[in-house]
Design a protein around this motif. Structure first.
Motif, PDB file in Angstrom:
ATOM      1  N   ILE A 317     -20.963 -47.769  43.464  1.00 21.83           N
ATOM      2  CA  ILE A 317     -20.279 -46.595  42.909  1.00 21.83           C
ATOM      3  C   ILE A 317     -21.287 -45.485  42.621  1.00 21.83           C
ATOM      4  N   ASN A 318     -22.413 -45.857  42.042  1.00 25.55           N
ATOM      5  CA  ASN A 318     -23.468 -44.865  41.799  1.00 25.55           C
ATOM      6  C   ASN A 318     -23.948 -44.246  43.099  1.00 25.55           C
ATOM      7  N   ASN A 325     -23.582 -35.979  45.740  1.00 22.73           N
ATOM      8  CA  ASN A 325     -24.482 -35.033  45.079  1.00 22.73           C
ATOM      9  C   ASN A 325     -25.512 -34.472  46.053  1.00 22.73           C
ATOM     10  N   ALA A 326     -26.120 -35.358  46.828  1.00 27.47           N
ATOM     11  CA  ALA A 326     -27.127 -34.910  47.793  1.00 27.47           C
ATOM     12  C   ALA A 326     -26.514 -33.997  48.851  1.00 27.47           C
ATOM     13  N   SER A 327     -25.279 -34.295  49.249  1.00 25.96           N
ATOM     14  CA  SER A 327     -24.623 -33.487  50.286  1.00 25.96           C
ATOM     15  C   SER A 327     -24.283 -32.092  49.771  1.00 25.96           C
ATOM     16  N   ALA A 364     -19.539 -25.773  44.978  1.00 22.77           N
ATOM     17  CA  ALA A 364     -20.555 -26.750  45.381  1.00 22.77           C
ATOM     18  C   ALA A 364     -21.436 -27.141  44.198  1.00 22.77           C
ATOM     19  N   LYS A 365     -21.826 -26.166  43.373  1.00 18.72           N
ATOM     20  CA  LYS A 365     -22.691 -26.452  42.224  1.00 18.72           C
ATOM     21  C   LYS A 365     -21.961 -27.307  41.191  1.00 18.72           C
ATOM     22  N   ILE A 366     -20.663 -27.042  41.003  1.00 20.29           N
ATOM     23  CA  ILE A 366     -19.900 -27.835  40.025  1.00 20.29           C
ATOM     24  C   ILE A 366     -19.778 -29.281  40.492  1.00 20.29           C
ATOM     25  N   VAL A 367     -19.425 -29.476  41.790  1.00 17.98           N
ATOM     26  CA  VAL A 367     -19.339 -30.834  42.320  1.00 17.98           C
ATOM     27  C   VAL A 367     -20.699 -31.517  42.232  1.00 17.98           C
ATOM     28  N   THR A 371     -21.192 -34.988  39.994  1.00 19.37           N
ATOM     29  CA  THR A 371     -21.650 -36.212  40.655  1.00 19.37           C
ATOM     30  C   THR A 371     -23.055 -36.604  40.198  1.00 19.37           C
ATOM     31  N   GLN A 372     -23.912 -35.605  39.972  1.00 19.49           N
ATOM     32  CA  GLN A 372     -25.266 -35.916  39.518  1.00 19.49           C
ATOM     33  C   GLN A 372     -25.248 -36.587  38.149  1.00 19.49           C
ATOM     34  N   ARG A 373     -24.486 -36.005  37.248  1.00 19.73           N
ATOM     35  CA  ARG A 373     -24.410 -36.581  35.899  1.00 19.73           C
ATOM     36  C   ARG A 373     -23.833 -37.989  35.930  1.00 19.73           C
TER      37      ARG A 373
END
Length: 1507
Positions: A317-318, A325-327, A364-367, A371-373
């Motif tokens: 899941i992580n 996030n990377a994409s 894109a920044k919000i997604v 996802t990063q958090r």
């Protein structure tokens, strides 16, 4: 050649365009039609398999049936509602598009109207079915969304994201209805993606009383419910949180609110979720471990596979979050060129296109943020779970280690596994997501570069891989350094742990300086390894920070050579991509370093988990219901060594009937304790059979006492029953002790029972055994630490009283306790040489009479002296009773010197001090100014500032000189542009090199200085500090906190400055583009500061609690290792494991909420920075053409892309540095411990031959342990003449040990003086005093090493002198029989030698030292009477003309003294020669003599029998 490259690139573009025209225009429609068909096929297959019983429903049906039977309704959750709304919305959008198709109002990319119409119909029908399924889910009350439904949502998001987002952003015309419909579908798919990842419906049960509870999993068993009762999710805010709360981390808001109002306490921190609890994690990991071990067999592979199987679900899941996030992180660089083109051609394009581009950037920044958090938080949560599982298994393994394994793994090493190695493995869980992100980041970067720079991207790819390839040899070298660091740390922690346990011995022997230097030497070795590692790390950082500049230079030069046109948009997009490439390039060395550290640590733990355990089949256990024999050993052979040349025990035949009392005696080292170990199953069984019927209780020779109250130690996990408890403490002679303690039996005992006398500790553990009401009692020399009167009381009331019906095996050296035994075993050289009753053994005349004869000699010496003083008459029983009563009333029962007054506080070990509030500026200043007065700090900041300025200058140069469009001409020749850029980039890289070296030097020197100060402060601390401070607290600072200073602290503080400098540079660039950005940045900055201040109080207290709660785990582990034999004997493993799990959860609670708080802050700061970035984009779109330079505007956007990361990084680094600064604060605490008196006072140094006479004068001596405590010694005034033998007697609590401690200044006099040979000892240095005195302490202590090291740690004597001392103390033959002779191994605590042998080694030390004043504190308590007689003779010969002060419970050891000092209640009761004291019948000493002789006669029948 250039033309060839150019034509190849043109051909590539042509082929790609043709393929897109032919295939990609209708690709979306084809996939849209294929998806429902594929899912339908899967569903039909699933139904068929289900029908044939191949798959099952995973237990959900059971839950549904249970719920139907109950009058319970289901309350809808946020997850369910959002899934229903989004599914219906997407269905509606497809219906709307179908309506538009009927009206020909849709402009499609696909030329085939049939494909378009078919695709929309299939999608609309599919989403109708999905909506119906979602509605049915509520009716079925499912716990989780079906896997097929979640898969559909995932695939729909990928389809929508891949096509709709691309087509919308690629349009240069105003948006139409279909575009808005597609955008709506994209956003809805994004929400459904989040729901599908979580998977749970979140339904809650709504009972009749209105109470809501989360729907439990159907597969939960009764055991699971029982296990989870301690930390139910009903009390966990995280466990009860909705999807929205988990995404935004708002579930932690109540804790922040409370922490902002007042400092948090332990009780304020909420529980963790059930799945995060140590019991749940340990149980789950244990199942994986057992399964994998059966499959894999021996080797380290089983450990790796077990961990992988344990973490893979959560890790997967992580990984999904990390990949998304990377994409999304590369969408910004991808759109920069389009944005620059839009700004350059604003007049010909609609503003809607610009706003849409801004929306694309923002979305894109919000997604990316969400996802990063989530993946970072998920990685930390998974790391916490793995840490709990590993710590619990290391602990469980420690309770099962065999004696051979314990000898090869000291407690210090095992604590290192638990504190350092586990942390490194869990840290790797965070880094492991880099593995999935790395290829996506590189491929995305190469795709963007290829789009804008053509074949120049190949140069970037090759250079990137070359830079990464450089990591391999560096990583290999770093791995070796890390392994060396861990080995060096192990050695240091092993030595530190051993020293802390034996600090009192070191101070008494004046060895503290020698062992301080030993730790310093080990630290120097560790320091050298750290410096090599940090030096290599600095060089690696230089390469990697310079890598983006190197890649950009090579790429741009290649483009110039290939003739690729470098426009401003292409350059800026490339620069943004190179900046994004920093993440994988920076992350790779961290990943490899973490991988190396993880590999080393995992191998160490895997090796430890495979160590041999106590033999499970060594003893055959059965119930005590009908068994005639309690213990039976047939042809037994046992050994402590794995491959012995001769067994420790051999030819053992033993049958013990129920209720028998069996005594075991023999010389030192004959195998008495080993015989008990064979019954317990502790020693390796080579052959034979051991059968035990009934429950066992064990009392070891060296008392093992737990930290806690006296009552806790006696109950030992049993239920308190007042009547039974009173009988037990009375039989163990503890009533008087309880009366003298301020809190009675609730008085707290210090670590290892440090504030209790040896007799008290022995009687407490006897009471522990008695209270268990076992069937079989194994007592290892239980009377050695008590005086004759107490020993007799214990024997009568306990062994022959309350345990009358029990089976008892007791080892003893006191002959007076042998006649009452039903069977006596005489051990010699590991064999039972004689067995029988007392009278039978005497008649055999083959060895037993030697032991009895030694006792007779001692008794005769007492009787002869007594008779020479006055006529001795046989006393009647009434006389005996009157004497006993007189003794009982005159003397207090045993109690310790430090707790012998009623007013002493019960709580000896105080709770660990926790600082409150903001970490003081003095802590930061102390750290920053330690090295060179802080001179390195401005140099480091200057180097980073120069780096940032050169970076901005190089990027600004490229943006300013590059042409805005392909048709424009550059301002300078391209070779000159690139030359200047290359020089600026090289300069910035050199600044990085200077910075990294300075940080490494400054950080390591500071860490070393702090360690030296703390180490010296601890070694110079008074004994009262060690009495009241658990070893775990000190070890925690010496290991975990010191590791933070060694490897992390300087980097963390450095990053605070670096990130601030970076964000200042970013804001500077953005303000140059549009100064209006500052208008919105200022309030956002204020909001960020508010969030940081709102966050800090809570996070700081949680971090402190997390640090404090780590020590009890280590302390409990150290205590459990020391008493593992007792724990196993009492069958208390499960209770201690449960205690360990509770302590792990106590640490996990604040740690988990610290991690959550960090994500809470980062999420909000990221959103604020997105707001600034979006505002700047809208501003750039709105401003008229010509107001700003499109190229410079693009540069501003390039820097703005990293604004969210930088802004969050600044706050994150500041908060993280403050959290890490707690380690500095904790080490500073232990650097300011009040010190003992100076070791040497130059103005008052005694003569070299002092003391030459040996006279000791006490003048009005008073001693108290603290100012507010009553005096322990009261007005002691007497003189010990030089060269005389002085015996000191009295009950243990009378002040004998305090007198000795005052003589060595372990405790300083509060009044009066002690004068030795006309020198006031309070005016000379402690080293000068203690090094001139000799002592054999009551608790014999040996150090890990060799016999030579233990006899002569200062290397002052020759081998001949050492052998002479060994012969004199009866150890010569035993040592000569060893293969290594003087270099024979001594393991930690001397556990491979018997207690008696350890006491003899301590005797050898003083024989070598030959001090003019010798103190014997129960020096022969653990040796047999024959050996005792020989030792007393040797002491009288070797110290014939020297002062010998003897404290003894065996009266015959002081009967021949020149003078006897009798203490009672801290005062001198009597002080005279034995003969004169015996002349007075009412004298205290006279009554002691009578008692000893009468008790001997009482147990042995008569003097004639003994004679």
């Amino acid at each position: 050649m250039f033309k060839l490259f150019s034509s190849a690139e043109t051909c590539f573009h042509l082929m790609r365009t043709q393929w897109l025209q032919q295939n990609s225009l209708c690709l979306k429609e084809r996939i849209s039609m294929a998806m429902p068909v594929a899912f339908l096929a899967f569903y039909v297959t699933h139904l068929a398999l289900k029908w044939f019983g191949v798959v099952r429903n995973r237990g959900y049906n059971d839950v549904e049936e249970d719920l139907k039977k109950q009058s319970i309704t289901v309350k809808q959750s946020f997850s369910y509602n959002i899934s229903l709304i989004c599914s219906v919305s997407i269905f509606g959008t497809h219906c709307f598009i179908l309506l538009l198709l009927f009206r020909d109002s849709v402009v499609s990319w696909c030329d085939s109207s049939v494909s378009v119409f078919s695709a929309e119909v299939s999608q609309a029908f599919s989403w109708l079915i999905v909506s119906v399924v979602v509605v049915k889910i509520r009716e079925k009350r499912l716990v989780k969304f079906p896997w097929m439904l979640r898969s559909w949502w995932l695939c729909s998001f990928i389809l929508s994201f891949a096509f709709d987002a691309h087509f919308i952003t690629s349009k240069h015309k105003p948006l139409g209805f279909q575009d808005y419909a597609d955008l709506t579908g994209l956003l809805a798919s994004l929400f459904l993606l989040a729901v599908s990842i979580r998977g749970q419906t979140g339904f809650r049960l709504l009972e009749a009383n209105g109470i809501t509870e989360p729907l439990l999993l159907g597969g939960e068993t009764e055991q699971d419910k029982k296990d989870s009762s301690s930390s139910s999710s009903s009390t966990s805010p995280y466990g009860n949180a909705t999807l929205f709360q988990r995404v935004t981390f708002s579930w932690i808001n109540p804790l922040f609110s409370l922490g902002y109002k007042r400092p948090l306490g332990k009780e304020d921190v909420p529980d963790i979720d059930v799945k995060d609890s140590a019991r749940f994690c340990s149980h789950a990991f244990d199942q994986k471990l057992k399964t994998t071990k059966e499959e894999e067999g021996p080797g380290n592979a089983f450990f790796y596979k077990s961990v992988l199987r344990y973490v893979w679900r959560k890790a997967a899941i992580n990984a999904v979050f990390a990949v998304v996030n990377a994409s999304t992180a590369y969408i910004g660089p991808y759109l920069i060129n389009d944005f620059v083109v839009f700004l350059s051609e604003k007049q010909s394009q609609s503003l809607n296109h610009g706003y849409l581009l801004a929306l694309g950037f923002l979305s894109a920044k919000i997604v990316e943020t969400v996802t990063q958090r989530q993946w970072i938080f998920g990685a930390r949560q998974l790391g916490m779970r793995l840490r709990a599982a590993l710590i619990s298994h290391i602990y469980q393994k420690g309770l099962l280690l065999s004696s051979q394994s314990r000898q090869s793994h000291t407690s210090g090493e095992i604590i290192n596994y638990m504190s350092v190695d586990v942390q490194r493995i869990t840290d790797f869980i965070w880094y492991v997501n880099t593995i999935w992100m790395l290829p996506i980041q590189i491929l995305s970067a190469i795709y963007i570069l290829q789009k804008h720079l053509g074949l120049g991207a190949l140069a970037a790819l090759v250079t990137t891989f070359m830079v990464m390839a450089c990591n391999y040899p560096l990583t290999k070298l770093q791995r070796n350094y890390q392994s060396d660091i861990m080995n060096a740390k192990d050695d240091r922690m092993k030595a530190t742990s051993e020293i802390l346990k034996n600090m009192k011995i070191l101070k008494l022997q004046a060895w503290d300086n020698q062992f301080l230097n030993k730790v310093k030497t080990l630290r120097k070795k560790e320091y050298d390894c750290l410096w090599k590692s940090l030096r290599l790390q600095a060089f690696t950082t230089f390469i990697l920070w310079g890598a983006p500049s190197l890649i950009s230079v090579v790429t741009f030069v290649t483009c110039m050579l290939l003739g690729v046109k470098l426009t401003a948009g292409a350059v800026l997009s490339a620069l943004a991509t190179f900046q994004m490439l920093q993440s994988p390039i920076f992350g790779l060395p961290d990943l490899l370093s973490a991988l190396v550290q993880c590999k080393v640590s995992a191998d160490r733990i895997a090796s430890y988990l495979q160590q041999s355990e106590t033999q499970k089949d060594a003893v055959e256990y059965s119930s005590n219901d009908h068994a005639e024999l309690s213990i039976e050993i047939e042809n037994g052979a046992f050994s402590w060594e794995p491959e012995p040349s001769r067994p420790t025990l051999d030819e053992i035949e033993l049958k013990v009937k129920r209720g028998m009392k069996v005594a075991v005696c023999g010389a030192v080292g004959s195998g008495k304790s080993s015989l008990l170990s064979s019954i317990l199953g502790e020693i390796q069984k080579l052959k034979g059979t051991v059968r035990v019927s009934g429950k066992q209780a064990y009392v070891p020779q060296s008392p093992w006492i737990l930290s806690g109250t006296i009552r806790d130690n006696i109950l030992f996990g049993s239920i308190y029953e007042s009547e039974k408890y009173e009988r037990t403490v009375k039989a163990c002679a503890l009533i008087k002790d309880f009366e003298l303690f301020s809190n009675g039996d609730l008085t707290e005992i210090g670590e290892r029972g440090i504030n209790m006398s040896g007799g008290q500790k022995q009687r407490i553990q006897i009471a522990r055994a008695v209270y268990q009401n076992a069937d079989i009692y194994l007592l290892d020399d239980p009377f050695s630490a008590v005086d004759a009167h107490t020993g007799r009381q214990l024997f009568e009331d306990c062994l022959m009283g309350i345990l009358k019906e029990k089976t008892v095996l007791y080892v003893t050296h006191q002959v007076e306790f042998l006649p009452a035994a039903d069977l006596i075993l005489v051990m010699q050289n590991g064999r039972v040489m004689q067995a029988g009753k007392f009278e039978e053994l005497l008649k055999q005349n083959i060895g037993f009479e030697v032991l009895v004869g030694a006792h007779n000699v001692a008794l005769d010496s007492i009787l002869s002296i007594e008779k020479s003083s006055r006529n001795f008459k046989d006393k009647s029983k009434d006389d005996i009773a009157s004497i006993s009563e007189s003794l009982q009333t005159q003397c207090d029962s045993e109690h310790n010197i430090s707790t012998e007054n009623k007013k002493k506080e019960a709580k000896l070990v105080q709770d660990e001090e926790i600082e409150k509030g903001v970490i003081g500026k003095e802590v930061y200043m102390a750290y920053l100014t330690t090295v060179k007065g802080g001179l390195l700090v401005p140099l480091i900041i200057l180097a980073q500032s120069c780096f940032q300025m050169l970076q901005i200058a190089s990027n600004y140069w490229m943006a300013w000189t590059a042409p805005p469009t392909a048709e424009s001409t550059p301002k300078l020749r391209m070779d000159r542009i690139l030359l200047v850029y290359a020089l600026l980039a090289a300069g910035s890289s050199l600044c990085v090199l200077a910075r990294t070296i300075l940080v490494a030097i400054g950080g390591l020197l500071t860490a070393e200085t702090f360690f030296s100060r703390m180490l010296c402060s601890i070694f110079r601390a008074p004994m009262s500090f060690f009495d009241s401070t658990p070893t775990g607290r000190i070890l925690n600072r010496a290991s975990t906190d010191q590791s933070v200073l060694d490897l992390e602290m300087a980097v963390r503080l450095g990053w605070c400055a670096f990130s601030i400098i970076q964000i200042v540079g970013t804001i500077f660039v953005m303000s140059q583009v549009a100064w209006q950005v500052c208008v919105i940045f200022l309030p956002v900055a204020i909001a960020c500061v508010f969030y940081q201040r709102y966050y800090t109080p809570t996070a700081r207290e949680l971090s402190r609690m997390s640090g404090v709660e780590r020590a009890p785990i280590l302390h409990h582990f150290a205590e459990s290792l020391a008493g593992a034999t007792t724990i196993r004997a009492f069958d208390q493993r499960e209770r201690f494991i449960s205690s360990n799990l509770i302590l792990i959860d106590s640490h996990s609670r604040p740690w988990f909420h610290v991690a959550s708080a960090m994500e809470w802050l980062s999420f909000r700061l990221n959103l604020l920075s997105h707001f600034v970035f979006a505002f700047s984009l809208v501003l750039l779109v709105t401003l008229p053409e010509g107001v700003i330079n499109p190229s410079i505007a693009g540069l501003g956007v390039t820097y703005g892309l990293s604004l969210n990361v930088l802004q969050a990084t600044v706050i994150w680094n500041i908060c993280n540095a403050e959290n890490k600064m707690i380690s500095v604060e904790r080490i500073l605490q232990y650097s300011k411990i009040p010190s003992e008196a100076p070791l040497v006072i130059d103005d008052h140094r005694p003569l070299d031959n002092w003391p030459n006479v040996g006279s000791i004068v006490f003048r009005d001596l008073q001693v108290r342990y603290a100012e507010h405590f009553p005096a322990v010694l009261k007005n002691i005034t007497c003189e010990f003449p030089g060269g005389k033998k002085i015996g000191v007697v009295g009950r243990t609590g009378s002040g004998k040990s305090t007198l000795i401690q005052a003589l060595f200044r372990i405790v300083e006099p509060s009044q009066g003086t002690i004068v030795i040979d006309n020198v006031d000892i309070t005016k000379i240095g402690l080293h000068d005093l203690r090094s001139r005195l000799g002592i054999i302490p009551q608790d014999p202590a040996l150090f890990d090493g060799t016999i030579r090291l233990n006899l002569d740690p200062l290397a002052q004597y020759t081998d001949r002198e050492i052998w002479e001392a060994l012969d004199k103390c009866q150890l010569g033959e035993i040592i000569r029989a060893k293969d290594k002779k003087l270099d024979a191994t001594v393991v930690e605590n001397g556990e491979n030698w018997s207690v008696g042998q350890r006491q003899l080694v301590c005797l050898g030390r003083v024989l070598l030292k030959k001090s003019n004043i010798l103190v014997l504190d129960e020096a022969t308590a653990s040796v047999d009477s024959a050996t005792d007689g020989v030792i007393q003779k040797i002491i009288s010969q070797e110290f014939k003309d020297r002062t010998v002060v003897t404290i003894a419970h065996r009266i015959h050891t002081v009967i021949e003294s020149d003078l006897v000092l009798v203490l009672s209640d801290g005062r001198i009761a009597e002080f005279d020669s034995p003969a004169k004291l015996l002349q007075r019948e009412d004298s205290f000493f006279s009554k002691l003599i009578k008692e000893y002789s009468l008790s001997s006669n009482h147990f042995t029948g008569s003097n004639d029998l003994l004679s």
